[in-house]
Each structure stands twice: as C-alpha cells, then as structure tokens.
Motif scaffolding. Sequence first.
Motif, short mmCIF file in Angstrom:
data_model
loop_
_atom_site.label_atom_id
_atom_site.label_comp_id
_atom_site.label_asym_id
_atom_site.label_seq_id
_atom_site.Cartn_x
_atom_site.Cartn_y
_atom_site.Cartn_z
N LEU A 43 0.91 -1.22 -0.33
CA LEU A 43 0.11 -0.11 0.37
C LEU A 43 1.01 1.31 0.50
O LEU A 43 0.23 2.28 -0.93
CB LEU A 43 -1.13 0.20 0.90
CG LEU A 43 -2.28 -1.29 0.99
CD1 LEU A 43 -3.11 -1.31 2.92
CD2 LEU A 43 -3.52 -0.88 0.01
N ALA A 44 2.10 1.19 0.66
CA ALA A 44 2.80 2.24 1.09
C ALA A 44 3.93 2.68 -0.90
O ALA A 44 3.51 3.98 -1.30
CB ALA A 44 3.81 1.82 1.27
N GLN A 45 4.18 1.73 -1.39
CA GLN A 45 4.34 1.53 -2.46
C GLN A 45 3.24 1.98 -3.74
O GLN A 45 3.28 2.71 -4.69
CB GLN A 45 4.97 0.56 -2.99
CG GLN A 45 5.53 0.67 -4.46
CD GLN A 45 6.70 1.16 -4.55
OE1 GLN A 45 7.52 1.44 -3.75
NE2 GLN A 45 6.73 1.87 -5.34
N ALA A 46 2.24 1.74 -3.64
CA ALA A 46 1.15 2.52 -4.02
C ALA A 46 0.84 4.07 -4.07
O ALA A 46 0.54 4.85 -4.71
CB ALA A 46 -0.13 1.75 -3.99
N GLY A 47 1.26 4.39 -2.51
CA GLY A 47 1.22 5.11 -2.33
C GLY A 47 2.25 6.67 -2.69
O GLY A 47 1.75 8.24 -3.46
N ARG A 48 3.52 5.78 -2.45
CA ARG A 48 4.33 6.17 -3.91
C ARG A 48 3.81 6.72 -5.07
O ARG A 48 4.66 7.44 -5.42
CB ARG A 48 5.73 6.25 -3.24
CG ARG A 48 6.06 5.70 -2.43
CD ARG A 48 7.35 4.82 -1.37
NE ARG A 48 8.24 5.51 -2.85
CZ ARG A 48 9.73 5.24 -2.68
NH1 ARG A 48 9.65 3.34 -2.36
NH2 ARG A 48 10.49 6.25 -3.53
N ASN A 49 3.86 6.29 -5.18
CA ASN A 49 3.26 5.70 -7.08
C ASN A 49 2.29 7.34 -7.41
O ASN A 49 2.63 8.15 -8.34
CB ASN A 49 2.64 4.92 -8.06
CG ASN A 49 3.82 3.45 -7.32
OD1 ASN A 49 5.33 4.02 -7.13
ND2 ASN A 49 3.50 1.90 -7.69
N GLU A 50 0.79 6.85 -6.45
CA GLU A 50 -0.20 7.96 -6.81
C GLU A 50 0.55 9.48 -6.64
O GLU A 50 0.70 10.49 -7.55
CB GLU A 50 -0.68 8.20 -5.21
CG GLU A 50 -1.70 8.50 -5.74
CD GLU A 50 -2.36 8.75 -3.90
OE1 GLU A 50 -3.15 9.50 -3.71
OE2 GLU A 50 -3.44 7.63 -5.08
N VAL A 51 2.16 9.45 -6.11
CA VAL A 51 2.01 11.22 -5.21
C VAL A 51 3.73 11.69 -6.02
O VAL A 51 3.04 12.51 -6.83
CB VAL A 51 3.10 10.91 -3.89
CG1 VAL A 51 4.23 12.26 -3.79
CG2 VAL A 51 2.16 11.10 -2.31
N SER A 52 4.32 10.95 -6.90
CA SER A 52 4.75 10.58 -8.34
C SER A 52 4.02 11.03 -9.04
O SER A 52 4.37 11.70 -10.52
CB SER A 52 5.52 9.53 -7.98
OG SER A 52 6.92 9.25 -7.06
N LYS A 53 3.33 10.73 -9.67
CA LYS A 53 2.37 10.98 -10.66
C LYS A 53 1.33 12.37 -9.98
O LYS A 53 2.30 12.58 -11.74
CB LYS A 53 1.08 9.66 -11.00
CG LYS A 53 -0.38 9.81 -11.88
CD LYS A 53 -0.56 9.35 -12.09
CE LYS A 53 -1.33 8.94 -12.99
NZ LYS A 53 -2.86 7.50 -12.90
N ILE A 54 1.29 12.08 -9.29
CA ILE A 54 0.42 14.08 -9.61
C ILE A 54 1.81 15.28 -9.06
O ILE A 54 1.63 16.09 -10.11
CB ILE A 54 0.23 14.25 -7.58
CG1 ILE A 54 -1.52 13.24 -8.10
CG2 ILE A 54 -0.51 15.08 -8.00
CD1 ILE A 54 -2.06 12.99 -6.54
N LYS A 55 2.94 14.58 -9.04
CA LYS A 55 4.31 15.60 -9.00
C LYS A 55 4.12 15.90 -9.98
O LYS A 55 4.43 16.91 -10.86
CB LYS A 55 5.06 14.87 -7.70
CG LYS A 55 6.12 15.63 -8.02
CD LYS A 55 7.61 15.13 -7.06
CE LYS A 55 8.08 15.12 -7.97
NZ LYS A 55 8.99 14.20 -7.85
N ASN A 56 4.94 14.62 -11.20
CA ASN A 56 4.84 14.95 -12.37
C ASN A 56 3.75 15.63 -13.45
O ASN A 56 4.27 15.94 -14.42
CB ASN A 56 5.19 13.96 -13.00
CG ASN A 56 6.70 12.74 -12.36
OD1 ASN A 56 7.35 14.01 -12.36
ND2 ASN A 56 6.45 12.15 -12.62
N LYS A 57 2.60 15.13 -13.33
CA LYS A 57 1.43 15.59 -13.39
C LYS A 57 1.46 17.97 -13.65
O LYS A 57 1.44 18.10 -14.89
CB LYS A 57 0.34 16.01 -13.75
CG LYS A 57 -1.36 15.81 -14.59
CD LYS A 57 -2.24 15.01 -14.37
CE LYS A 57 -2.39 13.77 -14.05
NZ LYS A 57 -3.82 13.15 -13.29
N LYS A 58 1.87 17.78 -12.44
CA LYS A 58 2.05 19.64 -11.91
C LYS A 58 3.22 19.84 -13.31
O LYS A 58 3.56 21.67 -12.76
CB LYS A 58 1.98 19.90 -10.78
CG LYS A 58 0.44 19.47 -10.13
CD LYS A 58 0.00 19.58 -8.86
CE LYS A 58 -0.93 19.08 -8.33
NZ LYS A 58 -1.15 19.86 -7.09
N SER A 59 4.59 19.64 -13.04
CA SER A 59 5.40 19.59 -13.50
C SER A 59 5.77 19.83 -15.05
O SER A 59 4.85 19.82 -15.39
CB SER A 59 6.72 19.12 -13.19
OG SER A 59 6.76 18.44 -12.06
#
Length: 59
Positions: A43-59
């Motif tokens: 679950l933590a890995q899924a959270g990390r992936n979610e954060v990365s996806k959102i972060k990269n989308k905003k960049s």
Amino acid sequence: MNAFENLKAFIAGTEKDANAFYQKGNKSAGRRLRKAYQQVKTLAQAGRNEVSKIKNKKS
C-alpha cells in the motif's frame, strides 16, 4: 490522497492483531500481523506511485 486513506484504514484495522500478539503472545495474531506488514509495504508503494504521478503531472 486515496492511497493514504487506504493505508490509514488498513493500519487501524490491524491494531487488534498487534495488541493480541504483543500483549498476549498470540502466535496466530503474529502471523496475521506479519502478513499485514507485507500489505502495508504494498500500500505504501502504491501511495508513492500516486504522489509521483501527481507531482509529475503538475511539472
């Protein structure tokens, strides 16, 4: 935020097994707790992936 909420709910649900193992020495609860720790990792890995996806989308 969905992954974070899932992780919080999962950990809260595991508290009963943690108490049974650490306070009463229940071996079956320990087995379930070890399995839960593995699920927390997933679950933590899924959270990390979610954060990365959102972060990269905003960049």
